[in-house]
Design an enzyme around this catalytic site. Structure first.
Site, PDB file in Angstrom:
ATOM      1  N   GLN A  44       0.817  -1.217   0.000  1.00  0.00           N
ATOM      2  CA  GLN A  44       0.000   0.000   0.000  1.00  0.00           C
ATOM      3  C   GLN A  44       0.847   1.262   0.000  1.00  0.00           C
ATOM      4  O   GLN A  44       0.434   2.286  -0.525  1.00  0.00           O
ATOM      5  CB  GLN A  44      -0.951  -0.001   1.198  1.00  0.00           C
ATOM      6  CG  GLN A  44      -2.085  -0.985   1.007  1.00  0.00           C
ATOM      7  CD  GLN A  44      -3.092  -0.926   2.132  1.00  0.00           C
ATOM      8  OE1 GLN A  44      -2.838  -0.391   3.196  1.00  0.00           O
ATOM      9  NE2 GLN A  44      -4.267  -1.500   1.878  1.00  0.00           N
ATOM     10  N   GLU A  56       3.787  31.216 -17.357  1.00  0.00           N
ATOM     11  CA  GLU A  56       2.391  31.499 -17.691  1.00  0.00           C
ATOM     12  C   GLU A  56       1.569  31.739 -16.433  1.00  0.00           C
ATOM     13  O   GLU A  56       0.422  31.323 -16.347  1.00  0.00           O
ATOM     14  CB  GLU A  56       1.793  30.327 -18.477  1.00  0.00           C
ATOM     15  CG  GLU A  56       2.590  30.003 -19.723  1.00  0.00           C
ATOM     16  CD  GLU A  56       1.828  30.280 -20.994  1.00  0.00           C
ATOM     17  OE1 GLU A  56       0.644  30.692 -20.917  1.00  0.00           O
ATOM     18  OE2 GLU A  56       2.394  30.085 -22.064  1.00  0.00           O
ATOM     19  N   GLN A  89       1.258  30.877  -7.450  1.00  0.00           N
ATOM     20  CA  GLN A  89       0.844  31.893  -6.474  1.00  0.00           C
ATOM     21  C   GLN A  89      -0.059  32.939  -7.150  1.00  0.00           C
ATOM     22  O   GLN A  89      -1.068  33.354  -6.572  1.00  0.00           O
ATOM     23  CB  GLN A  89       2.072  32.579  -5.852  1.00  0.00           C
ATOM     24  CG  GLN A  89       2.812  31.711  -4.840  1.00  0.00           C
ATOM     25  CD  GLN A  89       3.387  30.446  -5.435  1.00  0.00           C
ATOM     26  OE1 GLN A  89       3.987  30.472  -6.506  1.00  0.00           O
ATOM     27  NE2 GLN A  89       3.196  29.326  -4.768  1.00  0.00           N
TER      28      GLN A  89
END
Lengths: 396, 391
Positions: free
Chosen positions: B289, B373, B377
């Site tokens: 897992q 581009e 933030q």
């Protein structure tokens, strides 16, 4: 049965967070070396994918390759906490260059704990040599990384010595080290040996090209019916797995300290940049989107360092450091990756340019989540302790 | 259009048309045959992929949004995403180089006069000519209003002075759309846009920048020293430069975001495959897992990111304002790509760190999506503004 005769266990009563004056001095020495000798050359040797030939000797001359060797054998004789302080500073300088320098210290614990008196007298002074002693410890094979028990290198008895066959991969200084501790199966049971570079049948395989830690040589050690003379068995036949686990318990806090060094370097650069770079009329640090990132970096680095110190202090006190070491390793490594990634982000476009050191620190940081036990293996170790209800592993 | 006012499309659906599937397959095959074989070498040597660009041009995978009236395929934003994801899946460095004309030609397509469109667009379709988008400067990245390049009007002409930084393909472009201030002191409101051929006197490519990732894209610093352009090279009116830039970026933002999805998908595929093959502790590592949960999370992020990009692309094609959804798409896709590629290296363990295996490059490539581009933030800033101060 060999014992911890050369290791002083020190239990410091009460909780404390202040290094001693001696520790501060050593830390300052390491920091000065990192600033003066490592930082100025880090980018160049990362680009060249090579280790500067004169650097190991430079480090050796100021004691930075022998600090953990017991004083009785010509070293600094420092404990784990002190070693962690030094490790953090050297990695702060350059994790790649530091990794090569510090590989020498990896051999100290196996020799001290499992070596015969004769082996300790022979090898520890070599590790402490003022010319530097390029060293390695070799577990990993192509099909066996996390699963150390699955290694396939073999050893057979030959007179009073042994013959080893197999190939170890991804080894720091692998194939070029003067001294290497090698793990191979003798009658199917993992056993540790000391291999010297000039032993017949020992050779260097391919050199790896890596994402980061590029100044550190990573390569294959090829053992082609390598004949070791008597006196090279480290510990007892079949005791190798124990030697390995004991080694990891001692090395994990040190590697975690190195991760803290990288994280701190990245954090300092990001903070300095955020104070100076202006956008929208203010320094970036005036914006919470940036300053909160830096705040989180600072908190995580502090927490990581304290986990390292706690694990190292347990070792110095002669206590089990498996659980604490895994806490420290997983947390410090994962922190270094997060911090370095966010540091590049704070620098924006400049962050991905090779002109600035942060992209290198991001490339360097990733390795800490993988070497010396992946972050997943560390979680497995913690889970094992939890399942058994241990805080300390019972000693046999 | 009545349907746009009501915000109604053809109902909710997630199936591609046969045409769209064919377009995607074309791009995928191109990526597999022409991009993947060159990926590692071009990254190592920072090779500008002129040969791949020429092939992409030949096959019709460039200049997708140039309207049919000017010789182009006239595809909408959504269909461009289908192509983009595959090209970036091939290699984001090479993919960026191929798709950059979308950004460079965007101002002409969106704001050029018919005459300007006739002048600048058809040649792009005839030969693999490259054009660039010259917005960023050394002191002005996120803060576009800090642009210092000036364009001083002299009769019928403008004299341009300044320098641009981090410009994709600038070292090989035939022309660059340069955003310059025609009115000092007015910040972003004083910006205008100009088509500047790179063979004009005074245009100097100063430096090809050495990058951490997407290294097969040429990224350069370009300077303009008393470059004279005719007034007819100005796009739109004086003072419209910021609007032009933002409008174009709104259109291209989902296209960049889908690139991050392509990179993430490549990393995920490599990691999933490896996890099934690598044996440790007696079984494939995928059985643990600790590993398969990482892979599961990768897949969910990729799925969600793609759907956010598709939604933004669809809204744009409907003629609706898509600022919020484009920002969701860009921010989430970029941050996901960084997480996914980092975890892919992790799944490969020691091998993941070696250049012999493809995942370390994907991690180095992924970082740039969080930056160019519009940084993650800035995307958050836009999202917050759209939500808290809706227009």
């Amino acid at each position: 049965m060999t014992g911890d005769r050369d290791v002083q266990h020190k239990v410091i009563e009460g909780i404390g967070f202040e290094p001693t004056r001696e520790q501060r001095e050593l830390q300052a020495l390491a920091h000065a070396f990192a600033e003066r000798e490592l930082r100025p050359i880090a980018a160049e040797w990362d680009e060249r994918d090579e280790f500067p030939p004169d650097l190991l000797a430079k480090a050796a001359k100021v004691g930075l390759t022998s600090y953990a060797v017991p004083a009785g054998h010509g070293g600094g004789g420092v404990g784990s906490v002190t070693a962690a302080l030094i490790a953090e500073e050297l990695s702060w300088g350059c994790a790649g260059l530091a990794s090569t320098i510090q590989a020498t210290m990896f051999l100290v614990r196996p020799l001290v704990r499992f070596g015969t008196q004769e082996q300790r007298d022979r090898y520890l002074p070599r590790l402490a040599s003022e010319e530097g002693c390029l060293s390695a410890i070799a577990f990993t094979e192509a099909h066996a990384g996390s699963d150390v028990a699955a290694i396939g290198a073999t050893a057979r008895r030959d007179g009073d010595g042994y013959v080893l066959s197999g190939e170890k991969v991804y080894i720091t200084n692998g194939g070029i080290a003067e001294l290497t501790v090698v793990f191979a199966k003798l009658d199917g049971a993992i056993t540790a040996f000391v291999v010297e570079r000039d032993d017949p049948g020992v050779g260097a395989g391919r050199k790896e090209r890596k994402l980061g830690l590029r100044a550190s040589y990573t390569g294959s050690l090829v053992l082609d019916e390598a004949r070791l003379p008597g006196g090279r068995l480290l510990g007892e036949e079949g005791q190798g797995f124990l030697v390995a686990m004991d080694f990891f318990e001692h090395s994990r806090p040190q590697v975690a300290a190195a991760a803290v060094g990288v994280a701190r370097a990245a954090f300092e650069a990001a903070t300095a940049y955020a104070r100076e770079r202006e956008a929208f009329g203010k320094p970036l640090i005036a914006k919470q989107g940036v300053s909160f990132k830096l705040a989180e970096m600072a908190m995580e680095i502090e927490a990581a360092r304290l986990l390292v110190w706690r694990a190292a202090a347990a070792i110095d006190a002669g206590r089990d450091a498996g659980l604490l070491g895994s806490f420290a390793k997983a947390f410090a490594a994962d922190t270094a990756m997060r911090v370095a990634t966010d540091a590049v982000q704070v620098l924006g476009g400049a962050g991905i340019m090779r002109d600035h050191p942060v992209e290198k620190w991001l490339r360097d940081a990733k390795v800490f989540q993988i070497v010396e036990g992946t972050s997943e293996i560390q979680r497995q170790v913690v889970a094992t302790y939890l399942r058994h209800g241990w805080t300390e592993r019972p000693r046999e | 259009m009545a349907t746009v006012e009501q915000g109604v499309g053809g109902g909710i659906s997630f199936g591609l048309t046969d045409e769209q599937k064919a377009l995607r397959d074309l791009a995928r095959e191109f990526a597999e045959k022409e991009i993947r074989p060159r990926e590692a070498e071009y990254d190592e040597n920072q090779t500008h992929p002129a040969d791949v660009i020429a092939k992409a041009h030949e096959v019709g995978l460039m200049n997708l949004h140039v309207p049919e009236a000017y010789g182009g395929p006239g595809l909408g934003c959504f269909d461009g995403l289908l192509v983009g994801e595959e090209l970036y899946w091939g290699c984001s460095g090479i993919g960026t180089s191929i798709t950059c004309n979308g950004l460079g030609a965007g101002p002409v397509i969106a704001f050029g006069s018919d005459e300007q469109k006739r002048r600048w667009l058809p040649p792009l379709l005839e030969e693999p000519i490259l054009c660039s988008f010259g917005l960023s400067e050394p002191n002005a990245g996120s803060d576009v209003s800090g642009i210092q390049t000036t364009a001083v009007r002299k009769g019928d002409e403008y004299v341009i002075n300044g320098s641009k930084m981090f410009i994709t393909n600038a070292g090989h472009a035939a022309w660059v759309v340069v955003f310059a201030s025609t009115e000092k002191g007015k910040g972003h409101k004083g910006l205008s846009a100009f088509v500047v051929p790179t063979d004009l006197d005074g245009v100097v490519v100063e430096k090809h920048l050495i990058k951490m990732g997407q290294r097969s894209t040429d990224t350069s610093a370009i300077a303009f020293n008393d470059v004279v352009v005719p007034g007819s090279n100005r796009l739109g009116e004086e003072g419209e430069g910021f609007k032009i830039a933002m409008t174009v970026l709104d259109f291209t933002r989902p296209g960049t975001a889908i690139g991050a999805v392509g990179v993430a998908r490549a990393a995920f595929e490599h990691a999933a495959q490896y996890s099934k093959e690598r044996i440790a502790f007696g079984q494939p590592i995928a059985m643990n897992q600790g590993v398969n949960f990482l892979i599961a999370d990768m897949a969910t992020k990729i799925e969600a990111a793609r759907l956010l990009c598709w939604q933004a692309g669809w809204l744009i094609d409907q003629g609706q304002r898509a600022t919020l959804q484009s920002s969701h798409a860009k921010r989430f896709s970029a941050d996901s790509a960084m997480e996914v590629t980092t975890d892919a290296v992790q799944i490969f363990g020691g091998y993941g760190y070696m250049k012999e295996y493809p995942v370390e490059k994907l991690m180095r490539d992924a970082k740039l999506f969080q930056i160019y581009e519009g940084t993650s933030q800035i995307q958050r800033l836009v999202i917050a503004r759209e939500l808290l101060m809706p227009k």
